[in-house]
Design a protein around this motif. Structure first.
Motif, mmCIF file in Angstrom:
data_model
loop_
_atom_site.group_PDB
_atom_site.id
_atom_site.type_symbol
_atom_site.label_atom_id
_atom_site.label_comp_id
_atom_site.label_asym_id
_atom_site.label_seq_id
_atom_site.Cartn_x
_atom_site.Cartn_y
_atom_site.Cartn_z
ATOM 1 N N SER A 1 4.440 -1.911 -14.927
ATOM 2 C CA SER A 1 4.294 -2.063 -13.377
ATOM 3 C C SER A 1 4.939 -3.408 -12.936
ATOM 4 C CB SER A 1 2.812 -2.079 -13.190
ATOM 5 O OG SER A 1 2.101 -0.948 -13.556
ATOM 6 N N HIS A 2 5.846 -3.190 -11.956
ATOM 7 C CA HIS A 2 6.517 -4.322 -11.147
ATOM 8 C C HIS A 2 5.610 -5.009 -10.151
ATOM 9 C CE1 HIS A 2 9.522 -6.783 -9.632
ATOM 10 N NE2 HIS A 2 10.702 -6.160 -10.221
ATOM 11 N N PRO A 3 5.179 -6.210 -10.430
ATOM 12 C CA PRO A 3 4.427 -6.959 -9.334
ATOM 13 C C PRO A 3 4.910 -7.318 -8.033
ATOM 14 C CG PRO A 3 5.174 -8.503 -11.156
ATOM 15 C CD PRO A 3 5.634 -7.199 -11.491
ATOM 16 N N ALA A 4 6.328 -7.177 -8.064
ATOM 17 C CA ALA A 4 7.076 -7.463 -6.623
ATOM 18 C C ALA A 4 7.047 -6.031 -5.889
ATOM 19 C CB ALA A 4 8.031 -8.331 -6.681
ATOM 20 N N MET A 5 7.168 -5.122 -6.471
ATOM 21 C CA MET A 5 7.152 -3.821 -5.744
ATOM 22 C C MET A 5 5.836 -3.111 -5.834
ATOM 23 S SD MET A 5 10.725 -2.438 -7.899
ATOM 24 C CE MET A 5 10.974 -0.979 -6.884
ATOM 25 N N LEU A 6 5.103 -3.006 -4.772
ATOM 26 C CA LEU A 6 3.775 -2.556 -4.429
ATOM 27 C C LEU A 6 3.609 -0.972 -3.936
ATOM 28 C CD1 LEU A 6 2.776 -5.899 -3.106
ATOM 29 C CD2 LEU A 6 2.900 -5.422 -5.536
ATOM 30 N N ALA A 7 2.687 -0.182 -4.410
ATOM 31 C CA ALA A 7 2.597 0.889 -3.921
ATOM 32 C C ALA A 7 0.973 0.568 -2.966
ATOM 33 C CB ALA A 7 2.049 1.841 -4.779
ATOM 34 N N LEU A 8 0.915 0.260 -1.686
ATOM 35 C CA LEU A 8 -0.296 0.185 -0.978
ATOM 36 C C LEU A 8 -0.966 1.519 -0.476
ATOM 37 C CD1 LEU A 8 1.361 -2.616 1.595
ATOM 38 C CD2 LEU A 8 0.292 -3.023 -0.849
ATOM 39 N N GLY A 9 -2.157 1.594 -1.051
ATOM 40 C CA GLY A 9 -2.924 2.806 -0.766
ATOM 41 C C GLY A 9 -3.926 2.847 0.288
ATOM 42 N N HIS B 1 -7.174 2.117 8.462
ATOM 43 C CA HIS B 1 -7.515 3.293 9.177
ATOM 44 C C HIS B 1 -8.213 3.291 10.325
ATOM 45 C CE1 HIS B 1 -6.217 6.031 5.561
ATOM 46 N NE2 HIS B 1 -6.378 4.778 5.130
ATOM 47 N N ASP B 2 -8.485 1.915 10.981
ATOM 48 C CA ASP B 2 -8.614 1.925 12.366
ATOM 49 C C ASP B 2 -7.650 1.853 13.549
ATOM 50 O OD1 ASP B 2 -11.515 1.858 11.656
ATOM 51 O OD2 ASP B 2 -11.499 -0.074 11.389
ATOM 52 N N ASP B 3 -6.465 1.937 12.951
ATOM 53 C CA ASP B 3 -5.196 1.803 13.880
ATOM 54 C C ASP B 3 -4.460 3.155 13.750
ATOM 55 O OD1 ASP B 3 -2.574 1.331 14.695
ATOM 56 O OD2 ASP B 3 -3.554 -0.921 15.056
ATOM 57 N N VAL B 4 -4.058 3.743 15.001
ATOM 58 C CA VAL B 4 -3.480 4.856 14.905
ATOM 59 C C VAL B 4 -2.145 5.072 13.997
ATOM 60 C CG1 VAL B 4 -2.165 4.476 17.125
ATOM 61 C CG2 VAL B 4 -2.839 6.835 16.544
ATOM 62 N N ILE B 5 -1.404 3.722 13.991
ATOM 63 C CA ILE B 5 -0.067 3.967 13.213
ATOM 64 C C ILE B 5 -0.483 4.241 11.785
ATOM 65 C CG2 ILE B 5 1.718 2.132 12.298
ATOM 66 C CD1 ILE B 5 1.694 0.992 15.128
ATOM 67 N N THR B 6 -1.458 3.568 11.229
ATOM 68 C CA THR B 6 -1.512 3.824 9.719
ATOM 69 C C THR B 6 -2.820 4.734 9.318
ATOM 70 O OG1 THR B 6 -2.816 1.669 9.814
ATOM 71 C CG2 THR B 6 -0.492 1.614 9.100
ATOM 72 N N ALA B 7 -3.616 5.167 10.511
ATOM 73 C CA ALA B 7 -4.744 5.914 10.338
ATOM 74 C C ALA B 7 -4.591 6.942 9.186
ATOM 75 C CB ALA B 7 -5.306 6.372 11.505
ATOM 76 N N SER B 8 -3.519 8.001 9.435
ATOM 77 C CA SER B 8 -3.369 9.171 8.544
ATOM 78 C C SER B 8 -2.449 8.866 7.466
ATOM 79 C CB SER B 8 -2.783 10.171 9.648
ATOM 80 O OG SER B 8 -1.448 9.715 10.020
ATOM 81 N N LEU B 9 -1.983 7.529 7.129
ATOM 82 C CA LEU B 9 -0.930 7.488 5.766
ATOM 83 C C LEU B 9 -1.623 7.317 4.606
ATOM 84 C CD1 LEU B 9 1.296 4.994 7.680
ATOM 85 C CD2 LEU B 9 1.313 7.403 7.784
ATOM 86 N N GLN B 10 -1.158 7.743 3.589
ATOM 87 C CA GLN B 10 -1.885 7.769 2.510
ATOM 88 C C GLN B 10 -1.309 6.484 1.411
ATOM 89 O OE1 GLN B 10 -4.388 9.696 1.651
ATOM 90 N NE2 GLN B 10 -4.203 10.560 3.702
ATOM 91 N N ARG B 11 0.080 6.395 1.523
ATOM 92 C CA ARG B 11 0.626 5.178 0.638
ATOM 93 C C ARG B 11 1.918 4.778 1.119
ATOM 94 N NH1 ARG B 11 2.444 6.619 -5.593
ATOM 95 N NH2 ARG B 11 4.260 5.150 -5.660
ATOM 96 N N ILE B 12 2.180 3.507 1.278
ATOM 97 C CA ILE B 12 3.331 2.915 1.621
ATOM 98 C C ILE B 12 3.925 2.025 0.351
ATOM 99 C CG2 ILE B 12 4.672 1.316 3.181
ATOM 100 C CD1 ILE B 12 3.670 3.580 4.544
ATOM 101 N N ASN B 13 5.127 2.157 0.189
ATOM 102 C CA ASN B 13 5.957 1.544 -1.093
ATOM 103 C C ASN B 13 6.785 0.410 -0.514
ATOM 104 O OD1 ASN B 13 4.777 3.167 -2.958
ATOM 105 N ND2 ASN B 13 6.545 4.233 -3.144
ATOM 106 N N VAL B 14 6.373 -0.784 -1.103
ATOM 107 C CA VAL B 14 7.250 -2.102 -0.387
ATOM 108 C C VAL B 14 7.699 -2.920 -1.583
ATOM 109 C CG1 VAL B 14 5.598 -2.255 1.755
ATOM 110 C CG2 VAL B 14 5.153 -3.610 -0.520
ATOM 111 N N SER B 15 8.748 -3.571 -1.421
ATOM 112 C CA SER B 15 9.399 -4.372 -2.405
ATOM 113 C C SER B 15 9.873 -5.765 -2.050
ATOM 114 C CB SER B 15 10.732 -3.596 -2.695
ATOM 115 O OG SER B 15 11.331 -4.359 -4.021
ATOM 116 N N SER B 16 9.241 -6.727 -2.838
ATOM 117 C CA SER B 16 9.684 -8.031 -2.714
ATOM 118 C C SER B 16 9.201 -8.547 -1.018
ATOM 119 C CB SER B 16 10.853 -8.745 -2.989
ATOM 120 O OG SER B 16 11.975 -7.725 -2.169
ATOM 121 N N ALA B 17 7.997 -8.148 -0.622
ATOM 122 C CA ALA B 17 7.522 -8.373 0.773
ATOM 123 C C ALA B 17 6.929 -9.777 0.791
ATOM 124 C CB ALA B 17 6.578 -7.454 0.965
#
Length: 633
Positions: A338-346, A352-368
């Motif tokens: 598991s790469h600690p700098a490459m993250l799977a945000l669940g 989920h109180d904001d319309v942008i991310t309310a319906s999203l399930q997972r966002i993958n980021v890297s070296s953020a």
């Protein structure tokens, strides 16, 4: 000639009065339904049926007549009470919008029964059915909106049935009820727009590909182009951003010229909507830069001058690690980690109180990277994506040095119990970052109201490698499958910001579901008691097993005496177990008794107390009137 005197009995007079009152009631009811259609009163605690000013502005300002068709499988959903209740909520909100649209909005509710033309129509519009209906039938619950000709009317000539532009909400998900008003208002706003909204793009990354060498645009840009008119802006020549640009995407702004930064500054202060993607380590940046001093660029990006004017803290040399959300990667030796700098945000890391991310399930980021507010700033930051509390901040240099050995990032790992903001909304009455240019024509010194900017501390999340998987179909054509919602994130951001200010003002609302909080509190207390009893039983069970194991080695030497002691221990434990089980039943009975008592109190209040009070008030009012009449007589 004498006139006959007509005598009326009191009973006849009362009967006549009752007939007159009944006739007056019918006339008032019919008249109110005809002339007082807008006279509505919302008595709910959270004003569930009151439209926000933004929605009222959108509905009341529709330029073209629109037709809405609500598809709901009423027959198939007759055994789904929660869905039927939510359908009533949706239809009532739609009817409220129709009542305020000045005749430019028409609503039709359709029940698409199986194997009917309505079901085929629902499928043709792309509505998403759900399983689990009566007799295994599919349940449709979605909305289709279409534009009508400008001369559409109800004269029966058929013009009102000619559809134009068509959009749909494939499924009304009850879990998204807080954004119900926003979703419908957004559909109406998009239907009322004559063309794709234009958005600007400034990027130092090859997000649009390179047709010369056959490099295709990134998938996020292809998706964005389906809904928006993307206009690429040249930062080297940029001095002003037109106000008709609905939103501006600024992706990896490296060495942005001062004139371009000033143009961005004035665009935001003038009410423009800006999205900034910066990155401490942009892994897709393959264009090294060496300045006049011979310093090599580290592939990071920053807007320090604008950030300082907005009250934002951002360090382009810091990267967020989070070992609890690390993505699983394959190493060169065929092992994985598991790469600690490459993250799977669940879902727990997405707002989920904001319309942008309310319906999203997972966002993958890297070296953020991460954002924070400067001390004393008046700006407000609303997180969209955060790390967990098991996160640590390290230097970007350390991340670059560990590119071939990511396990080294876990050496001396020390989480600081802080949730780092990776993406956020920023609102505030910003001042200009270029006060020295106040003498230039059209200079805006400060925002008239609250300006808004979306900040994202990662650019790698836009690249295909973090969220797109390509497979080959049976016909040899490449097929795309999404591993995360990265593309949806960018589309949602552009979708939200490219709308009108009225659409941006519509926020999430409370759910219409009103749980029995008192019953839930009683259940929680009973569960706590039950849990404590269970823990007590388990502790005594462990002690008894230990005692039995101590007696076991001496069994051969002492014969029946040992067996008697064992039986005594077992008997004692069984008696105690029976006593604790009885206590557990008593706890459950007490809980049920409290629930029954609460139900009886509610029934007494609703069935006896309230009607009795109403009758008492009516009797007192009648007694006072009769007493007053006798005094007059």
């Amino acid at each position: 000639m004498t006139m006959a005197r007509i005598h009326f009995s009191r009973r006849t007079v009362l009967l006549g009065l009752l007939v007159l009152l009944a006739a007056a009631f019918v006339l008032v009811t019919l008249g109110s339904s005809r002339w007082l259609r807008m006279g509505r009163v919302d008595l709910t605690a959270d004003k569930l049926y009151t439209l926000t000013p933004g929605t009222t502005h959108i509905v009341g300002g529709l330029r073209a007549p629109l037709r809405l068709t609500l598809y709901f499988s009423s027959h198939a959903a007759r055994d789904l009470p929660q869905l039927r209740s939510y359908e009533q909520r949706v239809s009532e909100m739609l009817q409220e919008m129709v009542a305020r649209a000045h005749g430019r909005l028409r609503l039709q509710i359709v029940d698409p029964v199986p194997y009917s033309d309505d079901e085929a129509s629902a499928e043709g519009y792309g509505l998403t059915p759900i399983n689990g209906g009566t007799n295994g039938e599919r349940v449709f619950f979605g909305l289709v909106g279409s534009t009508l000709p400008a001369n559409a009317d109800n004269d029966g000539d058929g013009d009102e049935h000619v559809p134009g532009k068509t959009l749909a909400i494939p499924l009304f998900d009850p879990s998204r009820e807080t954004f119900l008003e926003y979703d419908i208002a957004k559909l109406l706003f998009e239907l009322d727009q004559p063309s794709k909204p234009p958005i600007g793009l400034i990027s130092s990354l090859p997000v649009e590909g390179n047709p010369v060498i056959g490099e295709e645009p990134w998938t996020v840009m292809r998706q964005l182009g389906q809904q928006f008119d993307v206009k690429t802006l040249d930062p080297a020549k940029l001095t002003r951003i037109d106000s008709h640009i609905k939103a501006l995407l600024l992706i990896h702004p490296k060495h942005l010229p001062p004139d371009a930064q000033y143009a961005v500054d004035q665009y935001v202060l003038g009410g423009g909507h800006l999205v900034i993607f910066v990155d401490p380590v942009a892994e897709m940046d393959n264009t090294p830069f060496v300045d006049s001093n011979g310093v090599t660029d580290d592939h990071n990006s920053n807007l320090s001058r604008l950030f300082a004017a907005w009250g934002v803290q951002y360090d382009p040399q810091k990267v967020v690690l989070d070992r609890s959300r690390g993505l699983r990667i394959e190493l060169a030796d065929s092992s994985s980690m598991s790469h600690p700098a490459m993250l799977a945000l669940g879902q727990q890391e997405l707002n989920h109180d904001d319309v942008i991310t309310a319906s999203l399930q997972r966002i993958n980021v890297s070296s953020a990277g991460y954002f924070d507010l400067m001390p004393g700033t008046l700006s407000r930051m609303f997180p969209l994506m955060q790390s967990t509390t098991d996160a640590e901040v390290v230097s970007s240099q350390r991340v670059r040095e560990s590119i071939n050995n990511p396990a080294a990032l876990l050496d001396n790992y020390r989480p600081d119990n802080n949730r780092y903001v990776i993406a956020a909304r920023l609102r505030g009455q910003f001042g200009s970052a270029f006060p020295e240019r106040a003498g230039q024509p059209g200079h805006v010194a400060a925002a008239a109201g609250n300006a808004e900017v979306i900040l994202v501390a990662d650019t790698d999340l836009l690249s295909d490698r973090l969220w797109v998987s390509y497979t080959q179909s049976l016909l040899g054509q490449p097929q795309l499958s999404a591993l995360a919602n990265n593309g949806d994130l960018l589309t949602n951001i552009a979708d939200n910001l490219s709308g009108s200010s009225a659409l941006l003002s519509i926020r999430g609302r409370v759910s219409s579901q009103r749980p029995f909080t008192r019953v839930q509190a009683l259940r929680a207390a009973a569960d706590q008691k039950y849990l404590s009893k269970m823990q007590e039983l388990q502790r005594e069970l462990a002690v008894t097993r230990t005692r039995l194991s101590e007696l076991q080695p001496s069994k051969a030497g002492r014969g029946d005496t040992v067996s008697s002691e064992q039986r005594a221990e077992i008997e004692q434990f069984l008696q105690r177990q029976l006593a604790i089980n009885k206590a557990l039943r008593d706890v459950q009975h007490q809980f049920n008794a409290e629930i029954d008592a609460l139900g009886l109190r509610l029934k007494f209040i609703n069935i006896v107390l309230v009607p009795s009070l109403v009758i008492l008030v009516g009797l007192l009012y009648g007694w006072r009137r009769s007493r007053r009449s006798r005094r007059r007589a």
